[in-house]
Design a protein around this motif. Structure first.
Motif, PDB file in Angstrom:
ATOM      1  N   GLU A 185      23.684 -21.967 -39.174  1.00  0.00           N
ATOM      2  CA  GLU A 185      24.821 -22.399 -38.358  1.00  0.00           C
ATOM      3  C   GLU A 185      26.117 -21.820 -38.903  1.00  0.00           C
ATOM      4  OE1 GLU A 185      25.143 -26.297 -36.933  1.00  0.00           O
ATOM      5  OE2 GLU A 185      23.267 -26.025 -35.808  1.00  0.00           O
ATOM      6  N   VAL A 186      26.252 -20.518 -38.742  1.00  0.00           N
ATOM      7  CA  VAL A 186      27.442 -19.826 -39.247  1.00  0.00           C
ATOM      8  C   VAL A 186      28.580 -19.926 -38.230  1.00  0.00           C
ATOM      9  CG1 VAL A 186      25.987 -18.202 -40.497  1.00  0.00           C
ATOM     10  CG2 VAL A 186      26.791 -17.635 -38.198  1.00  0.00           C
ATOM     11  N   ASP A 187      29.733 -19.397 -38.602  1.00  0.00           N
ATOM     12  CA  ASP A 187      30.876 -19.300 -37.684  1.00  0.00           C
ATOM     13  C   ASP A 187      30.741 -17.976 -36.936  1.00  0.00           C
ATOM     14  OD1 ASP A 187      33.483 -18.844 -36.587  1.00  0.00           O
ATOM     15  OD2 ASP A 187      34.294 -20.274 -38.033  1.00  0.00           O
ATOM     16  N   PRO A 188      30.334 -17.989 -35.659  1.00  0.00           N
ATOM     17  CA  PRO A 188      30.005 -16.728 -34.981  1.00  0.00           C
ATOM     18  C   PRO A 188      31.197 -15.766 -34.888  1.00  0.00           C
ATOM     19  CG  PRO A 188      29.215 -18.626 -33.732  1.00  0.00           C
ATOM     20  CD  PRO A 188      30.116 -19.159 -34.789  1.00  0.00           C
ATOM     21  N   LEU A 243      22.967 -14.675 -42.018  1.00  0.00           N
ATOM     22  CA  LEU A 243      22.434 -15.279 -40.789  1.00  0.00           C
ATOM     23  C   LEU A 243      21.067 -15.921 -40.962  1.00  0.00           C
ATOM     24  CD1 LEU A 243      23.320 -12.621 -38.045  1.00  0.00           C
ATOM     25  CD2 LEU A 243      24.396 -14.847 -38.417  1.00  0.00           C
ATOM     26  N   LEU A 244      20.188 -15.230 -41.702  1.00  0.00           N
ATOM     27  CA  LEU A 244      18.783 -15.636 -41.674  1.00  0.00           C
ATOM     28  C   LEU A 244      18.504 -16.812 -42.587  1.00  0.00           C
ATOM     29  CD1 LEU A 244      17.113 -12.119 -41.617  1.00  0.00           C
ATOM     30  CD2 LEU A 244      17.505 -13.690 -39.705  1.00  0.00           C
ATOM     31  N   VAL A 245      17.698 -17.740 -42.068  1.00  0.00           N
ATOM     32  CA  VAL A 245      17.265 -18.846 -42.910  1.00  0.00           C
ATOM     33  C   VAL A 245      16.255 -18.303 -43.914  1.00  0.00           C
ATOM     34  CG1 VAL A 245      17.696 -20.597 -41.199  1.00  0.00           C
ATOM     35  CG2 VAL A 245      15.503 -19.457 -41.229  1.00  0.00           C
ATOM     36  N   GLU A 246      16.157 -18.971 -45.048  1.00  0.00           N
ATOM     37  CA  GLU A 246      15.395 -18.398 -46.170  1.00  0.00           C
ATOM     38  C   GLU A 246      13.954 -18.068 -45.825  1.00  0.00           C
ATOM     39  OE1 GLU A 246      15.966 -20.868 -49.605  1.00  0.00           O
ATOM     40  OE2 GLU A 246      18.049 -21.174 -49.019  1.00  0.00           O
ATOM     41  N   SER A 247      13.322 -18.941 -45.022  1.00  0.00           N
ATOM     42  CA  SER A 247      11.902 -18.749 -44.712  1.00  0.00           C
ATOM     43  C   SER A 247      11.661 -17.446 -43.949  1.00  0.00           C
ATOM     44  CB  SER A 247      11.383 -19.922 -43.883  1.00  0.00           C
ATOM     45  OG  SER A 247      12.162 -20.049 -42.704  1.00  0.00           O
ATOM     46  N   THR A 289      36.013 -20.914 -45.978  1.00  0.00           N
ATOM     47  CA  THR A 289      34.632 -21.405 -45.926  1.00  0.00           C
ATOM     48  C   THR A 289      33.675 -20.337 -45.430  1.00  0.00           C
ATOM     49  OG1 THR A 289      35.448 -23.637 -45.464  1.00  0.00           O
ATOM     50  CG2 THR A 289      33.135 -23.194 -44.960  1.00  0.00           C
ATOM     51  N   HIS A 290      34.081 -19.644 -44.367  1.00  0.00           N
ATOM     52  CA  HIS A 290      33.225 -18.589 -43.816  1.00  0.00           C
ATOM     53  C   HIS A 290      32.967 -17.489 -44.832  1.00  0.00           C
ATOM     54  CE1 HIS A 290      31.906 -15.076 -41.617  1.00  0.00           C
ATOM     55  NE2 HIS A 290      33.007 -14.451 -41.981  1.00  0.00           N
ATOM     56  N   ILE A 291      34.041 -16.976 -45.435  1.00  0.00           N
ATOM     57  CA  ILE A 291      33.871 -15.847 -46.363  1.00  0.00           C
ATOM     58  C   ILE A 291      33.043 -16.269 -47.573  1.00  0.00           C
ATOM     59  CG2 ILE A 291      35.080 -14.228 -47.874  1.00  0.00           C
ATOM     60  CD1 ILE A 291      37.353 -14.181 -45.886  1.00  0.00           C
ATOM     61  N   LYS A 292      33.348 -17.432 -48.125  1.00  0.00           N
ATOM     62  CA  LYS A 292      32.574 -17.912 -49.279  1.00  0.00           C
ATOM     63  C   LYS A 292      31.097 -18.011 -48.943  1.00  0.00           C
ATOM     64  CE  LYS A 292      35.830 -20.647 -52.037  1.00  0.00           C
ATOM     65  NZ  LYS A 292      36.165 -22.039 -52.433  1.00  0.00           N
ATOM     66  N   SER A 293      30.774 -18.621 -47.807  1.00  0.00           N
ATOM     67  CA  SER A 293      29.350 -18.829 -47.514  1.00  0.00           C
ATOM     68  C   SER A 293      28.664 -17.495 -47.237  1.00  0.00           C
ATOM     69  CB  SER A 293      29.179 -19.812 -46.353  1.00  0.00           C
ATOM     70  OG  SER A 293      29.222 -19.137 -45.118  1.00  0.00           O
TER      71      SER A 293
END
Lengths: 211, 211
Positions: free
Chosen positions: A145-148, A203-207, B193-197
């Motif tokens: 759930e990133v900031d698109p 973007l990608l979840v770890e799995s 927050t975006h850049i850090k993550s």
DNA sequence: AAATATTAAACAAACGTTTGAATAAATCAA
DNA sequence: TTGATTTATTCAAACGTTTGTTTAATATTT
């Protein structure tokens, strides 16, 4: 014949506007650089400002993104589309580095208002369309759930930051000042690889990682 | 009194240079905007070009990064330092958005050669210092084997991309054209927050995530 | 009264643009 | 094809403005 000469003047104009700015480039400079008479610019384009509009018209396809065309291809995953867009942006921006610098300057500049707001709306639309693809990936639980919008901003910002300064680029690559890093295919590939791997991790979840 | 007036003129100059460029801003424009006589700029600064140098001198501390100061703090991990630098860059660039735009334009512009190469060397040095911290994290096996210089480029590019266009920014935030997004604390936090993550996901090996 | 600050006016240079004559290219009747 | 006529291009020179800067007189502070 007239088309060639117009294109000839426009190409020199792009290079000069990119390096010295619109107001920083006199028509006499441009005419001298292009090897034509001072009157020819106004003869062919009407005015210095209309020359800018002609450049933007001519390069309109450059600025239109490939999103519509990608959307019609149903077999591509969201990640595939993002990868394709990253490659597309890097290719187009690096091979038209002068034009991109010129665009950037006009985007920051409020003096030619019509052009300023046109460019800003243009990049905002592209960013929104790009972000919509990321949002779809999030909805499908394929992406975190990133900031698109800020994610797209980072992609475009990464490429632009490179183009902003040839000298800085060469300093970073330990290349001589005169080197042309943008046309270097290896450099292009290095940038694509970096952005892809960064965005994938983002973007990608770890799995999803096959490790 | 003289210092106040000089600072007064310089502040208006930064805003105008950022929006209209150096050549796009006449001394008469500037004098009118600042509410002083046209002769005052040359009286206080000597020339239009020396005004730019005075601005750069005055803001020299703005451009010096916090890296030396961070390096002296041995208790901080490489990730802590990167986080601190991200916060620092976002804060400084967003609160001095006009000045940053002005810097960006001068960096792209080859017309004032001394300033052009000074700024490019300056950002190249900052990028290299920043990248060295990432390299140390890689050496310590705390970070993945990323491209350190392009990673820094992405961080700075992400912030700059936001500052380049106020109108685009407001479009993306669904805010009216007149809104000032850079001074909005929530927006600043959203960007940090975006850049850090993004950078954490890029740098950290999977086992480091406490999930 | 000496030094500093401010002003309107003027300066030469550079600017985008226009002109009108000269040349080249294209069009067409014969 | 030829020569005549129209159309398109090129050019040096000049146009009126705007440019950054200076001047010399006036006002303000020290």
């Amino acid at each position: 014949m007239a088309v060639d000469k117009k294109a000839h003047i426009m190409n020199h104009a792009i290079a000069l506007f990119a390096d010295r700015g619109f107001e920083g480039t006199s028509i006499r400079d441009l005419a001298h650089e292009a090897g034509v008479n001072v009157a020819m610019v106004n003869y062919y384009f009407g005015s210095k400002e209309k020359l800018v509009e002609a450049i933007l018209d001519e390069k309109a396809s450059y600025m239109k993104d490939r999103i519509e065309e990608l959307e019609s291809n149903a077999s591509l995953s969201e990640l595939d589309k993002i990868d394709a867009l990253i490659e597309d942006y890097v290719n187009r921006i690096l091979s038209g580095a002068s034009f991109h610098k010129f665009l950037y300057k006009e985007m920051m500049d409020t003096k030619r208002d019509v052009i300023h707001s046109f460019l800003n709306k243009s990049i905002a639309r592209n960013t929104r369309n790009f972000a919509a693809i990321i949002q779809r990936g999030i909805d499908k639980k394929m992406f975190k759930e990133v900031d698109p919008i800020l994610t797209v901003t980072s992609i475009i910002g990464s490429i632009s930051q490179v183009v902003v300064s040839k000298s800085m680029c060469n300093l970073l690559l330990s290349q001589p000042e005169a080197n042309e890093p943008y046309t270097d295919e290896k450099f292009k590939q290095r940038l694509v690889t970096h952005i892809k791997s960064m965005i994938h991790a983002h973007l990608l979840v770890e799995s999803s990682n096959h490790k």
